[in-house]
Design a protein around this motif. Structure first.
Motif, PDB file in Angstrom:
ATOM      1  N   PRO A  62       0.796  -1.235   0.000  1.00  0.00           N
ATOM      2  CA  PRO A  62       0.000   0.000   0.000  1.00  0.00           C
ATOM      3  C   PRO A  62       0.819   1.271   0.000  1.00  0.00           C
ATOM      4  O   PRO A  62       0.314   2.327  -0.367  1.00  0.00           O
ATOM      5  N   ARG A  63       2.072   1.194   0.398  1.00  0.00           N
ATOM      6  CA  ARG A  63       2.890   2.404   0.450  1.00  0.00           C
ATOM      7  C   ARG A  63       3.603   2.693  -0.857  1.00  0.00           C
ATOM      8  O   ARG A  63       4.173   3.768  -1.017  1.00  0.00           O
ATOM      9  N   ALA A  64       3.615   1.774  -1.773  1.00  0.00           N
ATOM     10  CA  ALA A  64       4.350   1.944  -3.033  1.00  0.00           C
ATOM     11  C   ALA A  64       3.377   2.309  -4.148  1.00  0.00           C
ATOM     12  O   ALA A  64       2.404   1.592  -4.398  1.00  0.00           O
ATOM     13  N   ALA A  65       3.628   3.436  -4.794  1.00  0.00           N
ATOM     14  CA  ALA A  65       2.828   3.828  -5.955  1.00  0.00           C
ATOM     15  C   ALA A  65       3.325   3.072  -7.179  1.00  0.00           C
ATOM     16  O   ALA A  65       4.539   2.918  -7.392  1.00  0.00           O
ATOM     17  N   LEU A  66       2.405   2.595  -8.003  1.00  0.00           N
ATOM     18  CA  LEU A  66       2.731   1.795  -9.173  1.00  0.00           C
ATOM     19  C   LEU A  66       2.437   2.567 -10.441  1.00  0.00           C
ATOM     20  O   LEU A  66       1.650   3.511 -10.459  1.00  0.00           O
ATOM     21  N   SER A  67       3.077   2.140 -11.520  1.00  0.00           N
ATOM     22  CA  SER A  67       2.792   2.685 -12.842  1.00  0.00           C
ATOM     23  C   SER A  67       1.663   1.875 -13.476  1.00  0.00           C
ATOM     24  O   SER A  67       1.347   0.765 -13.032  1.00  0.00           O
ATOM     25  N   PRO A  68       1.025   2.395 -14.524  1.00  0.00           N
ATOM     26  CA  PRO A  68      -0.041   1.620 -15.177  1.00  0.00           C
ATOM     27  C   PRO A  68       0.425   0.256 -15.675  1.00  0.00           C
ATOM     28  O   PRO A  68      -0.312  -0.729 -15.559  1.00  0.00           O
ATOM     29  N   ASN A  69       1.640   0.181 -16.224  1.00  0.00           N
ATOM     30  CA  ASN A  69       2.129  -1.118 -16.684  1.00  0.00           C
ATOM     31  C   ASN A  69       2.351  -2.077 -15.520  1.00  0.00           C
ATOM     32  O   ASN A  69       2.060  -3.275 -15.617  1.00  0.00           O
ATOM     33  N   GLU A  70       2.867  -1.573 -14.411  1.00  0.00           N
ATOM     34  CA  GLU A  70       3.089  -2.431 -13.248  1.00  0.00           C
ATOM     35  C   GLU A  70       1.762  -2.903 -12.655  1.00  0.00           C
ATOM     36  O   GLU A  70       1.635  -4.053 -12.229  1.00  0.00           O
ATOM     37  N   MET A  71       0.770  -2.020 -12.644  1.00  0.00           N
ATOM     38  CA  MET A  71      -0.537  -2.422 -12.126  1.00  0.00           C
ATOM     39  C   MET A  71      -1.184  -3.451 -13.042  1.00  0.00           C
ATOM     40  O   MET A  71      -1.840  -4.397 -12.576  1.00  0.00           O
ATOM     41  N   TRP A  72      -1.008  -3.291 -14.345  1.00  0.00           N
ATOM     42  CA  TRP A  72      -1.543  -4.270 -15.293  1.00  0.00           C
ATOM     43  C   TRP A  72      -0.892  -5.638 -15.085  1.00  0.00           C
ATOM     44  O   TRP A  72      -1.562  -6.677 -15.087  1.00  0.00           O
ATOM     45  N   ALA A  73       0.436  -5.636 -14.880  1.00  0.00           N
ATOM     46  CA  ALA A  73       1.137  -6.898 -14.648  1.00  0.00           C
ATOM     47  C   ALA A  73       0.687  -7.547 -13.339  1.00  0.00           C
ATOM     48  O   ALA A  73       0.548  -8.772 -13.260  1.00  0.00           O
ATOM     49  N   ALA A  74       0.427  -6.732 -12.309  1.00  0.00           N
ATOM     50  CA  ALA A  74      -0.010  -7.298 -11.032  1.00  0.00           C
ATOM     51  C   ALA A  74      -1.404  -7.903 -11.136  1.00  0.00           C
ATOM     52  O   ALA A  74      -1.681  -8.960 -10.554  1.00  0.00           O
ATOM     53  N   LEU A  75      -2.295  -7.247 -11.889  1.00  0.00           N
ATOM     54  CA  LEU A  75      -3.659  -7.757 -12.017  1.00  0.00           C
ATOM     55  C   LEU A  75      -3.755  -8.909 -13.009  1.00  0.00           C
ATOM     56  O   LEU A  75      -4.733  -9.668 -12.967  1.00  0.00           O
ATOM     57  N   LEU A  76      -2.776  -9.037 -13.904  1.00  0.00           N
ATOM     58  CA  LEU A  76      -2.803 -10.171 -14.823  1.00  0.00           C
ATOM     59  C   LEU A  76      -2.679 -11.495 -14.083  1.00  0.00           C
ATOM     60  O   LEU A  76      -3.275 -12.502 -14.488  1.00  0.00           O
ATOM     61  N   GLY A  77      -1.910 -11.498 -12.994  1.00  0.00           N
ATOM     62  CA  GLY A  77      -1.768 -12.723 -12.231  1.00  0.00           C
ATOM     63  C   GLY A  77      -3.047 -13.141 -11.539  1.00  0.00           C
ATOM     64  O   GLY A  77      -3.203 -14.302 -11.167  1.00  0.00           O
ATOM     65  N   VAL A  78      -3.980 -12.226 -11.370  1.00  0.00           N
ATOM     66  CA  VAL A  78      -5.247 -12.532 -10.705  1.00  0.00           C
ATOM     67  C   VAL A  78      -6.343 -12.827 -11.717  1.00  0.00           C
ATOM     68  O   VAL A  78      -7.123 -13.770 -11.555  1.00  0.00           O
ATOM     69  N   CYS A  79      -6.399 -12.019 -12.780  1.00  0.00           N
ATOM     70  CA  CYS A  79      -7.504 -12.121 -13.744  1.00  0.00           C
ATOM     71  C   CYS A  79      -7.120 -12.876 -15.008  1.00  0.00           C
ATOM     72  O   CYS A  79      -8.014 -13.356 -15.715  1.00  0.00           O
ATOM     73  N   GLY A  80      -5.828 -12.962 -15.329  1.00  0.00           N
ATOM     74  CA  GLY A  80      -5.418 -13.643 -16.550  1.00  0.00           C
ATOM     75  C   GLY A  80      -5.605 -12.785 -17.787  1.00  0.00           C
ATOM     76  O   GLY A  80      -5.976 -11.603 -17.718  1.00  0.00           O
ATOM     77  N   TYR A  81      -5.332 -13.377 -18.938  1.00  0.00           N
ATOM     78  CA  TYR A  81      -5.433 -12.684 -20.220  1.00  0.00           C
ATOM     79  C   TYR A  81      -6.030 -13.625 -21.244  1.00  0.00           C
ATOM     80  O   TYR A  81      -5.578 -14.767 -21.400  1.00  0.00           O
ATOM     81  N   VAL A  82      -7.065 -13.173 -21.920  1.00  0.00           N
ATOM     82  CA  VAL A  82      -7.714 -13.938 -22.982  1.00  0.00           C
ATOM     83  C   VAL A  82      -7.600 -13.116 -24.264  1.00  0.00           C
ATOM     84  O   VAL A  82      -8.173 -12.034 -24.359  1.00  0.00           O
ATOM     85  N   PRO A  83      -6.840 -13.580 -25.260  1.00  0.00           N
ATOM     86  CA  PRO A  83      -6.668 -12.785 -26.492  1.00  0.00           C
ATOM     87  C   PRO A  83      -7.963 -12.713 -27.285  1.00  0.00           C
ATOM     88  O   PRO A  83      -8.753 -13.656 -27.329  1.00  0.00           O
ATOM     89  N   LEU A  84      -8.174 -11.558 -27.901  1.00  0.00           N
ATOM     90  CA  LEU A  84      -9.314 -11.340 -28.781  1.00  0.00           C
ATOM     91  C   LEU A  84      -8.781 -11.215 -30.197  1.00  0.00           C
ATOM     92  O   LEU A  84      -8.092 -10.247 -30.527  1.00  0.00           O
ATOM     93  N   ALA A  85      -9.069 -12.197 -31.005  1.00  0.00           N
ATOM     94  CA  ALA A  85      -8.550 -12.232 -32.375  1.00  0.00           C
ATOM     95  C   ALA A  85      -9.468 -11.417 -33.286  1.00  0.00           C
ATOM     96  O   ALA A  85     -10.620 -11.787 -33.520  1.00  0.00           O
ATOM     97  N   LEU A  86      -8.957 -10.287 -33.774  1.00  0.00           N
ATOM     98  CA  LEU A  86      -9.694  -9.445 -34.709  1.00  0.00           C
ATOM     99  C   LEU A  86      -8.980  -9.476 -36.051  1.00  0.00           C
ATOM    100  O   LEU A  86      -7.763  -9.252 -36.132  1.00  0.00           O
ATOM    101  N   THR A  87      -9.718  -9.733 -37.105  1.00  0.00           N
ATOM    102  CA  THR A  87      -9.165  -9.766 -38.451  1.00  0.00           C
ATOM    103  C   THR A  87      -9.504  -8.471 -39.177  1.00  0.00           C
ATOM    104  O   THR A  87     -10.227  -7.611 -38.672  1.00  0.00           O
ATOM    105  N   GLY A  88      -8.943  -8.333 -40.379  1.00  0.00           N
ATOM    106  CA  GLY A  88      -9.263  -7.166 -41.185  1.00  0.00           C
ATOM    107  C   GLY A  88     -10.740  -7.071 -41.514  1.00  0.00           C
ATOM    108  O   GLY A  88     -11.303  -5.976 -41.626  1.00  0.00           O
ATOM    109  N   ARG A  89     -11.389  -8.204 -41.663  1.00  0.00           N
ATOM    110  CA  ARG A  89     -12.828  -8.194 -41.933  1.00  0.00           C
ATOM    111  C   ARG A  89     -13.602  -7.602 -40.760  1.00  0.00           C
ATOM    112  O   ARG A  89     -14.592  -6.881 -40.957  1.00  0.00           O
ATOM    113  N   ASP A  90     -13.149  -7.864 -39.544  1.00  0.00           N
ATOM    114  CA  ASP A  90     -13.826  -7.302 -38.377  1.00  0.00           C
ATOM    115  C   ASP A  90     -13.738  -5.784 -38.372  1.00  0.00           C
ATOM    116  O   ASP A  90     -14.697  -5.093 -38.005  1.00  0.00           O
ATOM    117  N   TYR A  91     -12.593  -5.236 -38.763  1.00  0.00           N
ATOM    118  CA  TYR A  91     -12.465  -3.788 -38.826  1.00  0.00           C
ATOM    119  C   TYR A  91     -13.394  -3.203 -39.883  1.00  0.00           C
ATOM    120  O   TYR A  91     -13.973  -2.129 -39.694  1.00  0.00           O
TER     121      TYR A  91
END
Length: 744
Positions: free
Chosen positions: A472-501
């Motif tokens: 609680p005493r250490a301020a984090l950067s957005p990238n560090e916070m993202w890395a910390a929350l990835l260990g809890v929530c995980g990452y699911v890739p979303l595959a978007l193709t040119g047709r989707d755009y």
């Protein structure tokens, strides 16, 4: 346990009289009741046996002692508090014989001795004593009433009720006048704000309508002003902004999100920087960002010269869900592989992270937007539904609902915008004298700078609001916070193709004619349309027109849905003449520069030529309001066989040349000089104008060999023109005949 008559109730904590002793029920275990007396003796009896005792009864007059309300007691006047404390001492003396209550030091006075006098006699003695001391209207009934109030409410019950009575905000004002003022405020609500004097006149009109003329007088101006301030909401007072929220503001609670993408806030604002747009004008672009609340990461940022469109918001959704590639020229330290994230694990899940920039990839669950027409449009809602995103509009007139993204805009201005050439300041009082002259970045270049700053200046910067529960005493950067929350929530890739755009692009319905698809003086044609020219699409609800997807920021091609369900690309017939993407605003600007020609095809070709010239000048960073876009004149070097001072257009140079116009020795205007040309002659990239007198575009005697001769009198005119002619118009390069021939 309730009695047969329902008049009493036996429960844990109740006091009962059983076997001549007062007990308190400590527990109920089945049919057994556990009792505790005042001395601490315990007993267990059957409930039926206890209730059958002849002397059994439930004591209902015992009042639970309450915590003294010292805050309310200290809020009354000092005189009332002192009188209440005096009453407390007198009541204690009546009940216990001592002013300090039971356990107090000293000996009871003779008239208040509990062994000699009854309670009624002590109350009579106290009433006589207080009367002798000068207390008015104190009788035996008064003493008994004060004792009862002390038992119910404690010390606060001894305070005079008149001292605790709240003052009316309207004082002694006439209730009819108060009702008229409230009605006048109601009529004024939502309208443009006036003055207190105007509100006073409206109140007088209300009084006349309700009670008649002259029946109720309007109070004096000073009294009326105090009455309005007491009755009106502070946001409704005359003189306040008319668009201030009039609904009660609830308590402020910070927005919290516990995982990436749980809540993403999207908003648009004007950037405090002037830039050069697609047609050379200087203006402040609009910035649209998507901010992840959990990590404070800027997931996507888009700059647009004019109003943000629904397609921008839709593409913003797709941009935040895919990795951001590294741009040419960026330092290696900006790659995701060097950030404080589990890069190897992410790369094994999604190969698109290879060579990606150090920016989080988040698939949003809920997007909080304001009620702008861009974010509540059908296109944006359909795109959100396609990606499985829930759109939550913020409450109207409550900017705190999107406080995180609003604060981020301020941080962008202070951390990034003020260091960019062309910074305008947050308001006109902080603006320089000639900000437009400082503008040196095109919109595309400014977008590149912003994207690079987000990676190196924002995502790696520590934020005071980002705290990990374990640190609680250490301020984090957005990238560090993202890395910390990835260990809890995980990452699911979303595959978007040119047709989707392409599916996210806005749709319009057009007819396919023999010449192709015609949109705003632009013709799109391709061989894929051969089988469908002049035919209906089969969509009866659209009158047989075809579904066409287009990008408002790049009009060089469109996509039409064929009967097989696929989107086929159909290019603009003049796409080869325009080498930079352009939008609707640039196209409208070009149409104002070129007069309508006799034929529609020729007019479209002229527009294409001038559009390419505008985009080239804007790309150099030299085009501005001080250098308007003009059509270039024909190159007129003195070559063998040329007719004196005439250019390729066949027209002699004007005797009085415009100021700043450069001419050769023969009087012909040089490249890039603002000058007039024939009405039917368009300008082309490279700074020369093609004659339209014949089908080939060349006059008799003209050839590339003549241009390369170098024997003319202008071949060595100046050191800076040894290899060609340098134009003075904004952004033209030195003329090179071989390069021109290779290009055209």
């Amino acid at each position: 346990m309730t009695g047969l008559s329902g008049g009493w109730r036996v429960e844990v904590g109740a006091h009962v009289v059983f076997d001549g002793v007062t007990w308190q029920i400590a527990a109920l275990v089945g049919q057994t009741v556990r009792l505790v007396d005042e001395a601490g003796t315990t007993a267990s009896v059957l409930a039926a046996h206890m209730c059958a005792d002849p002397g059994f009864r439930v004591i209902t007059d015992r009042v639970r002692p309450e915590v003294p309300q010292w805050g309310l007691f200290e809020g009354v006047e000092v005189q009332a508090r002192e009188r209440a404390l005096a009453w407390q001492r007198h009541i204690r003396e009546v009940e216990s014989g001592l002013p300090d209550g039971p356990g107090g030091k000293g000996v009871p006075r003779p008239r208040f001795d509990l062994k000699r006098w009854s309670l009624a006699e002590r109350e009579q003695a106290k009433a006589e004593e207080l009367t002798a001391l000068g207390w008015t209207q104190v009788s035996v009934a008064t003493v008994r009433r004060m004792r009862a109030r002390y038992r119910r409410q404690g010390l606060l019950g001894l305070v005079d009720g008149r001292a605790r009575r709240a003052c009316s905000p309207t004082g002694r004002s006439d209730e009819r006048v108060v009702a008229a003022v409230l009605e006048a405020l109601r009529r004024q609500r939502g309208r443009s704000k006036g003055t207190l004097r105007g509100l006073r006149e409206l109140t007088g009109q209300v009084l006349e309508e309700v009670h008649g003329v002259g029946v109720v007088a309007v109070p004096p101006e000073s009294t009326f002003n105090r009455l309005v301030k007491a009755l009106a909401d502070p946001r409704e007072l005359p003189g306040r902004p008319a668009r201030t929220a009039t609904v009660p503001v609830g308590p402020f609670t910070p927005t919290r999100a516990l995982r990436p993408g749980e809540m993403v806030q999207v908003d648009t604002t004007r950037l405090d920087v002037v830039a050069i747009d697609g047609h050379g004008r200087v203006a402040r672009p609009e910035l649209t960002i998507a901010l992840d609340v959990a990590t404070r990461s800027i997931l996507a940022a888009v700059l647009r010269p004019e109003g943000t469109k629904a397609v921008d918001a839709a593409l913003l959704l797709a941009e935040m869900a895919v990795p951001h590639p590294m741009r040419p020229g960026w330092e290696t330290a900006l790659e995701l592989a060097y950030a404080a994230v589990p890069y190897e694990r992410l790369l094994s899940l999604d190969h698109r992270f290879a060579g990606a920039a150090a920016r989080p990839v988040v698939v949003p669950e809920t997007i909080v937007v304001d009620r702008g027409k861009v974010f509540v449009s059908e296109g944006f809602l359909a795109a959100s539904e396609t990606l499985g995103v829930s759109v939550q509009p913020a409450p109207p007139r409550q900017p705190t609902a999107k406080g995180s993204v609003e604060r981020t805009f301020g941080a962008i201005n202070t951390l990034f915008a003020q260091h960019v050439a062309g910074y305008t300041g947050s308001n006109v009082t902080r603006r320089g004298r000639n900000v437009e002259a400082e503008a040196s970045w095109t919109l595309t270049q400014l977008q590149e700078l912003l994207d690079e700053w987000i990676v190196c200046g924002w995502q790696s910067r520590r934020h005071a609001a980002l705290r990990h529960p374990m640190l609680p005493r250490a301020a984090l950067s957005p990238n560090e916070m993202w890395a910390a929350l990835l260990g809890v929530c995980g990452y699911v890739p979303l595959a978007l193709t040119g047709r989707d755009y392409l599916e996210l692009l806005p749709v319009r319905w057009q007819a396919v004619t023999g010449r192709g698809i015609r949109i705003s003086h632009r013709t799109y044609d391709h061989a894929v349309l051969n089988e469908h020219r002049g035919q209906a699409s089969g969509v009866t609800a659209r009158g047989g027109k075809w579904e066409v997807h287009h990008n408002p920021h790049d009009l060089r091609q469109v996509w039409v849905r064929l009967p097989d369900g696929q989107l086929a690309e159909v290019p603009w017939i003049h796409r080869e003449h325009v080498h930079e993407p352009f939008g609707e605003s640039a196209w409208r600007h070009v149409k104002t520069l070129v007069e309508q020609r006799g034929g529609r095809e020729q007019h479209e070709a002229d527009l294409a030529a001038v559009l390419d010239q505008v985009l080239r000048r804007a790309r150099t960073g030299k085009a501005s309001a001080a250098h308007p876009v003009e059509r270039a004149v024909p190159l007129s070097p003195a070559v063998p066989g040329q007719r004196g001072a005439q250019g390729r257009s066949g027209r002699k140079a004007a005797p009085g040349a415009a100021q700043g116009e450069r001419r050769g020795k023969d009087g012909a205007a040089l490249l890039g000089t603002p000058a007039d040309t024939d009405a039917g002659q368009p300008s082309f990239p490279g700074g020369w104008a093609q004659s339209m007198q014949d089908g080939t575009g060349w006059e008799e005697g003209d050839s590339l060999d003549d241009l390369d001769g170098g024997d003319g009198p202008d071949a060595s005119a100046g050191d800076g023109c040894a290899d060609g002619f340098a134009g003075t118009g904004g952004g033209f390069d030195l003329y090179d005949a071989y390069r021109e021939a290779e290009q055209w």
